[in-house]
Design a protein around this motif. Structure first.
Motif, PDB file in Angstrom:
ATOM      1  N   LEU A 178       0.867  -1.181   0.000  1.00 36.30           N
ATOM      2  CA  LEU A 178       0.000   0.000   0.000  1.00 36.30           C
ATOM      3  C   LEU A 178       0.901   1.228   0.000  1.00 36.30           C
ATOM      4  O   LEU A 178       1.871   1.286   0.759  1.00 36.30           O
ATOM      5  CB  LEU A 178      -0.882   0.037   1.252  1.00 36.30           C
ATOM      6  N   ILE A 179       0.583   2.185  -0.857  1.00 34.00           N
ATOM      7  CA  ILE A 179       1.297   3.455  -0.869  1.00 34.00           C
ATOM      8  C   ILE A 179       0.373   4.493  -0.250  1.00 34.00           C
ATOM      9  O   ILE A 179      -0.680   4.822  -0.819  1.00 34.00           O
ATOM     10  CB  ILE A 179       1.699   3.858  -2.295  1.00 34.00           C
ATOM     11  N   ASP A 180       0.710   4.956   0.948  1.00 32.40           N
ATOM     12  CA  ASP A 180      -0.118   5.833   1.781  1.00 32.40           C
ATOM     13  C   ASP A 180      -1.389   5.112   2.223  1.00 32.40           C
ATOM     14  O   ASP A 180      -1.829   4.132   1.605  1.00 32.40           O
ATOM     15  CB  ASP A 180      -0.427   7.155   1.093  1.00 32.40           C
ATOM     16  N   VAL A 181      -1.974   5.596   3.315  1.00 32.07           N
ATOM     17  CA  VAL A 181      -3.076   4.846   3.932  1.00 32.07           C
ATOM     18  C   VAL A 181      -4.240   5.716   4.386  1.00 32.07           C
ATOM     19  O   VAL A 181      -5.226   5.196   4.926  1.00 32.07           O
ATOM     20  CB  VAL A 181      -2.556   4.011   5.135  1.00 32.07           C
ATOM     21  N   GLY A 182      -4.158   7.035   4.201  1.00 31.06           N
ATOM     22  CA  GLY A 182      -5.268   7.889   4.615  1.00 31.06           C
ATOM     23  C   GLY A 182      -5.352   8.053   6.125  1.00 31.06           C
ATOM     24  O   GLY A 182      -4.422   7.730   6.868  1.00 31.06           O
ATOM     25  N   LEU A 183      -6.482   8.569   6.580  1.00 30.03           N
ATOM     26  CA  LEU A 183      -6.702   8.859   7.993  1.00 30.03           C
ATOM     27  C   LEU A 183      -7.121   7.618   8.771  1.00 30.03           C
ATOM     28  O   LEU A 183      -7.759   6.707   8.226  1.00 30.03           O
ATOM     29  CB  LEU A 183      -7.780   9.934   8.139  1.00 30.03           C
TER      30      LEU A 183
END
Length: 270
Positions: free
Chosen positions: A50-55
């Motif tokens: 996963l590239i970045d995961v949000g809040l």
């Protein structure tokens, strides 16, 4: 800029918080409907990331998208954080509790591990004060090998001092986070960022043979060369605007406190 309309990438599922969008074979954008940054699922033949995961608050909705794509959290081998802002990293602590490796550029890793709330913008996003552990510190030139994807780590400061972009050369996929967005939109220049660094990073991106732009916010773009040309022009305009503002200031009076501090330091050896 091209006059044609943006390509409509297929939406595979949608819930109240986010949508799962097919970007390419085995590549998916998870686009959130609130202020969270996009997350990207890249399903490799050897490992999945996963590239970045949000809040953090969006994590249950993101799990729905991941499960629909056949990659629930327990199948994610690595989470790559593009930089330190909480709209990109807020949910990362959920993966610390699993076997998943969490990785970031060394400058971002340092800010995250030291829990530098000013740099991470914790007040802006009102995220829970939960530590995120970084397992591997990345540098320019590192290669993330997924088997059928080979992602080159590019150090692209400007938005912050710690930003990275991932480029898959064979497939022309550019995961640019907040360095470049569709339509030539740039992320803001925050605390440790720099307009001149931004320009240099965009110039590097311009030289890539990019086919699809997968950015930190907004839609997917299949006109990345148009996007980067517009962003470079805008960044030069921003640099000129700040120069005019600087010239309008009384430099001597504004820099006097700084010069006094330098004079004070010079007295330390007296």
């Amino acid at each position: 800029m091209s006059e044609r309309k943006p390509t409509a990438f297929p939406i595979l599922m949608k819930n109240d918080i986010c949508s799962l969008i097919q970007a390419a074979d085995d590549v998916y954008q998870i686009r959130f409907s609130n202020r969270a940054a996009n997350a990207y699922l890249v399903r490799g033949s050897a490992r999945t990331i996963l590239i970045d995961v949000g809040l953090s608050s969006n994590y249950p909705a993101m799990v729905e998208c991941l499960t629909f794509a056949g990659c629930p959290p327990e199948k994610i081998d690595m989470v790559v954080l593009s930089h330190e802002h909480l709209d990109h990293i807020g949910a990362a602590w959920h993966f610390n509790e699993r076997r998943t490796l969490v990785v970031a550029h060394r400058l971002a890793a340092n800010k995250i591990m030291l829990r530098d709330d000013f740099s991470m913008l914790r007040k802006m996003f009102n995220e829970p004060n939960v530590p995120v552990n970084i397992d591997i510190w990345l540098e320019e030139g590192n290669l993330i090998d997924l088997g059928n994807f080979r992602l080159n780590v590019m150090y692209t400061p400007g938005h912050t001092s710690a930003c990275i972009t991932l480029f898959e050369q064979d497939k022309g996929l550019l995961f640019a986070a907040d360095t470049l967005m569709p339509g030539g939109v740039m992320g803001g220049v925050f605390g440790s960022g720099s307009i001149s660094d931004y320009i240099q990073s965009l110039e590097r991106i311009k030289g890539l043979n990019t086919k699809i732009l997968l950015s930190g916010h907004g839609r997917l773009s299949d006109t990345p060369q148009d996007d980067v040309r517009i962003a470079i022009a805008r960044s030069h305009g921003l640099l000129e605007d700040t120069a005019q503002l600087f010239d309008a200031l009384d430099a001597r009076s504004n820099f006097e406190p700084i010069m006094q501090s330098v004079r004070d330091l010079n007295k330390l050896d007296d």
